[in-house]
Write an enzyme that holds these catalytic residues in place. Structure first.
Site, PDB file in Angstrom:
ATOM      1  N   GLN A 156       0.807  -1.220   0.000  1.00 52.26           N
ATOM      2  CA  GLN A 156       0.000   0.000   0.000  1.00 52.26           C
ATOM      3  C   GLN A 156       0.842   1.272   0.000  1.00 52.26           C
ATOM      4  OE1 GLN A 156      -3.302   0.304   2.771  1.00 52.26           O
ATOM      5  NE2 GLN A 156      -3.472  -1.915   2.895  1.00 52.26           N
TER       6      GLN A 156
ATOM      7  N   HIS B 163       1.765  -8.281  -5.135  1.00 52.24           N
ATOM      8  CA  HIS B 163       1.084  -6.982  -5.177  1.00 52.24           C
ATOM      9  C   HIS B 163       2.095  -5.846  -5.068  1.00 52.24           C
ATOM     10  CE1 HIS B 163      -2.832  -9.003  -4.468  1.00 52.24           C
ATOM     11  NE2 HIS B 163      -3.323  -7.911  -4.992  1.00 52.24           N
TER      12      HIS B 163
END
Length: 337
Positions: A285, A306
């Protein structure tokens, strides 16, 4: 116009969300094709569609191809000037994933953004709104980011019906160096809707037993989130110190409350014992924000696909260059030059 292959890296909806959000904050047009091409249901789903439309709305931009199931999308941003917005995923799609995209796009907003998102607040394969509030935002505050989140009503799969309110203030991001962790306490919230109250209590007790057994100071709040729509349960835990680490587990039919609590506790304990200041979720993130500031260096307990995908997208859209020390699946130091 920057062209992105949506099947690149992890090949999921994150490619679309991160690409459009970074395009908005850098004022660059982007085209994404092969959207979720390797998924069983390819193309834009409700939550991805809501996310890209939200980014377009707050940036006064234009979209082409923003339809359910679309495999290709073009986005040209305008300016992020602030305002009040309401978005509805219309399913139990994740409000957290929509907020993630909005938060990146709002990083250079000229005014306050007041946003309400309806949908699922505690669903699989997405950050819970508790995680965003207690882990994501506190870590981003170290970079100068300013936001707050209020959960108005929880929403579980499959009914949804949740609602979350966020206020994002104009801010100037600054670089971050975060390579060690010092944890002094664990906090959490265990919740259930339209289930016996002992479900949330047992989740909390199971988690506390494991964490206190490791010598940690633990306090977990129990919340009865009962309401008119649906039922479900879950627990979000976070470690506090010079950083924040978080873990989540959700209930489902046939899954004992004790297992829900122990899953989250064991995952969080693993993050704490790694000595890394970012958990595997925050490790991906934070990357778009690092790309916006440059000159940052962080350590994560696990380099995920990710994270690698976010690095690829961030380099393409912002022009920054990243350096990674470590291998996928293991601890890693991520640096942006």
């Amino acid at each position: 116009m920057i062209v992105i292959d949506g099947s690149e890296g992890e090949g999921g909806g994150a490619v679309v969300r991160v690409s459009t959000a970074l395009a908005a904050v850098t004022s660059r047009s982007v085209r994404v094709y092969n959207i979720r091409a390797r998924r069983s249901r390819s193309g834009l789903s409700h939550q991805h569609l809501t996310a890209v439309r939200a980014v377009a709305r707050i940036s006064n931009g234009t979209l082409r191809g923003d339809e359910l199931g679309s495999m290709e999308l073009e986005f040209s941003p305008g300016r992020v000037t602030g305002g009040t917005f309401n978005f509805d995923v219309k399913t139990a799609g994740s409000t957290g994933l929509v907020l993630q995209a909005i938060m990146v796009a709002a990083a250079a907003s000229e005014g306050e953004i007041d946003v309400t998102v309806s949908g699922g607040t505690d669903v699989l394969w997405a950050p819970t709104c508790d995680y965003l509030r207690e882990v994501t935002i506190p870590v981003l505050e170290m970079m100068g980011y300013s936001a707050r989140i209020e959960i108005i009503r929880r929403g579980y799969y499959p009914e949804g019906g949740g609602r979350v309110h966020a206020i994002i203030e104009p801010s100037e991001l600054r670089p971050i160096t975060l390579e060690e962790s010092e944890i002094h306490a664990v906090r959490g919230i265990s919740h259930s809707r339209n289930l016996p109250v002992h479900v949330a209590e047992r989740q909390a007790e199971s988690a506390m037993k494991i964490l206190r057994g490791a010598g940690l100071d633990v306090d977990i709040m129990v919340e009865d989130a009962s309401g008119p729509v649906g039922r479900g349960s879950g627990i979000t835990l976070w470690a506090e110190g010079n950083t924040r680490l978080g873990a989540v587990s959700l209930g489902k039919p046939g899954k004992r409350a004790e297992k829900v609590g122990s899953e989250a506790a064991r995952e969080l304990l693993g993050f704490i014992e790694s000595g890394s200041p970012l958990d595997r979720y925050m490790g991906d993130q934070i990357i778009p924000y690092m790309a916006l500031t440059g000159d940052s260096r962080v350590r994560t307990c696990e380099l995920t696909l990710h994270a690698e995908t976010n690095i690829i997208l961030s380099e393409k859209i912002t022009g920054r260059r990243f350096r990674v020390e470590g291998e996928r699946g293991g601890p890693a130091t991520i640096e942006v030059l």
